[in-house]
Write an enzyme that holds these catalytic residues in place. Structure first.
Site, PDB file in Angstrom:
ATOM      1  CB  SER A  93      -0.906   0.006   1.229  1.00 14.55           C
ATOM      2  OG  SER A  93      -1.728   1.153   1.252  1.00 14.55           O
ATOM      3  CG  HIS A 107      -4.374   5.110  -2.375  1.00 11.77           C
ATOM      4  ND1 HIS A 107      -5.414   4.394  -2.947  1.00 11.77           N
ATOM      5  CD2 HIS A 107      -3.968   4.396  -1.302  1.00 11.77           C
ATOM      6  CE1 HIS A 107      -5.639   3.311  -2.219  1.00 11.77           C
ATOM      7  NE2 HIS A 107      -4.782   3.279  -1.222  1.00 11.77           N
ATOM      8  N   GLY A 269      -5.635  -5.217  15.091  1.00 13.17           N
ATOM      9  CA  GLY A 269      -4.424  -5.059  15.882  1.00 13.17           C
ATOM     10  C   GLY A 269      -3.206  -4.752  15.040  1.00 13.17           C
TER      11      GLY A 269
END
Length: 313
Positions: A93, A107, A269
């Site tokens: 990413s 992006h 998480g």
């Protein structure tokens, strides 16, 4: 065919390397710093950041390969069959925030997700073992501050050409998906001029679906670098800089309010520093600000932030 995680991982690591190299060649002032990290719940990643460059004020390109035993609510709300299953997610990413307001923010991401990959296929009706679930996703989109028609056409034609080997239907489908996804519902406006976006994609089988993901990943640099090269030396002043900072606020709003990847990362998480690397270093919000009619700033919304088939223009 059982998905080949090793092949996906090797491709993603090489993609991160090639994108960082290409962006460094455009900047020539700074290089990416590498931060390798481990995730206590399983897996880890390699985050690369270029900060305070001559061209890129902040550029982040992150690889991650994480795993777990329980998926967060954001992943199972619409896919109940995933609940309680071990999973793995791999991806690259990136978000590039340029210094010059005439260079658009960009992006991109490509990713692979699987659950229950070590489970055998169901071989008899009595078995309670579920078959593995997997899919690819990704895309790239462009967020200009001051638009240029030839940049928009080049961006979308590169996306179209990357997907052309897989038939004429994928590009218009993925373009519409991108326009719908990168939309700020609370502002009733798109984040930028779009590009392509897809998710939960496995309809062509593993090899061809993997090839689609690679085509999108490999298409990012050819789409973005020529735009950077054309615009990075254009002169600008405080007016353009302040408008850039104001419009960056829209980028932040989308990532924190609507982006599913951000939500999944935080709920599972994930590593907060890597998840939030997409945010720009500087941004501003002005209460109820409106551009002057007929101004270059108004032209962004009036001309560029409208649905258009750029690749056909």
């Amino acid at each position: 065919m059982t998905p080949d995680l090793a092949a996906v991982r090797l491709y993603l690591l090489a993609l991160q390397d090639s994108i960082c190299t290409g962006l460094e060649q455009e900047d020539t002032g700074r290089s990416f710093k590498t931060d390798e990290w481990k995730r206590p719940e399983g897996g880890g990643g390699r985050t690369r950041i270029l900060a305070e460059g001559n061209v890129f004020e902040k550029a982040g390109v992150a690889f991650s390969h994480v795993r777990g035993t329980t998926l967060p609510a954001s992943a199972t709300a619409h896919r109940l069959e995933l609940a309680g299953r071990a999973w793995e997610a791999l991806g690259v990413s990136l978000v590039i925030h340029p210094r010059n307001p005439y260079v658009p923010t960009s992006h991109a991401n490509v990713r692979f997700f699987c659950a229950g990959l070590d489970s055998p296929e169901i071989k008899n009706p009595e078995s309670k073992v579920q078959a593995p679930i997997w899919w690819f996703g990704g895309g790239f989109d462009l967020t200009p501050y001051y638009g240029f028609e030839d940049d928009c056409v080049h961006w979308h034609r590169t996306a179209r050409d990357a997907l052309a080997p897989f038939g004429p239907e994928l590009h218009p489908r993925f373009k519409r998906w991108c326009d719908d996804y990168f939309f700020l519902k609370h502002r009733n406006e798109p984040r930028g001029i779009g590009g392509v976006f897809f998710d939960d994609f496995n309809t062509l089988g593993f090899e061809r679906s993997f090839a689609v993901m690679r085509a999108v990943g490999d298409g990012y640099l050819p789409a973005y670098r020529p735009i950077v090269a054309r615009r990075k030396a254009l002169p600008y002043g405080e007016r353009e800089r302040q408008f850039q900072l104001y419009r960056r606020g829209r980028y932040v709003e989308f990532n924190l309010v609507w982006d599913r990847g951000t939500l999944f990362g935080l709920q599972s998480g994930g590593r907060t520093e890597s998840i939030l690397m997409s945010l720009p270093p500087l941004v501003r919000w002005d209460y109820s600000w409106q551009p002057e009619l007929g101004s270059p700033e108004a032209r962004l919304h009036d001309v560029f932030l409208k649905p258009r088939n750029w690749a056909d223009e």
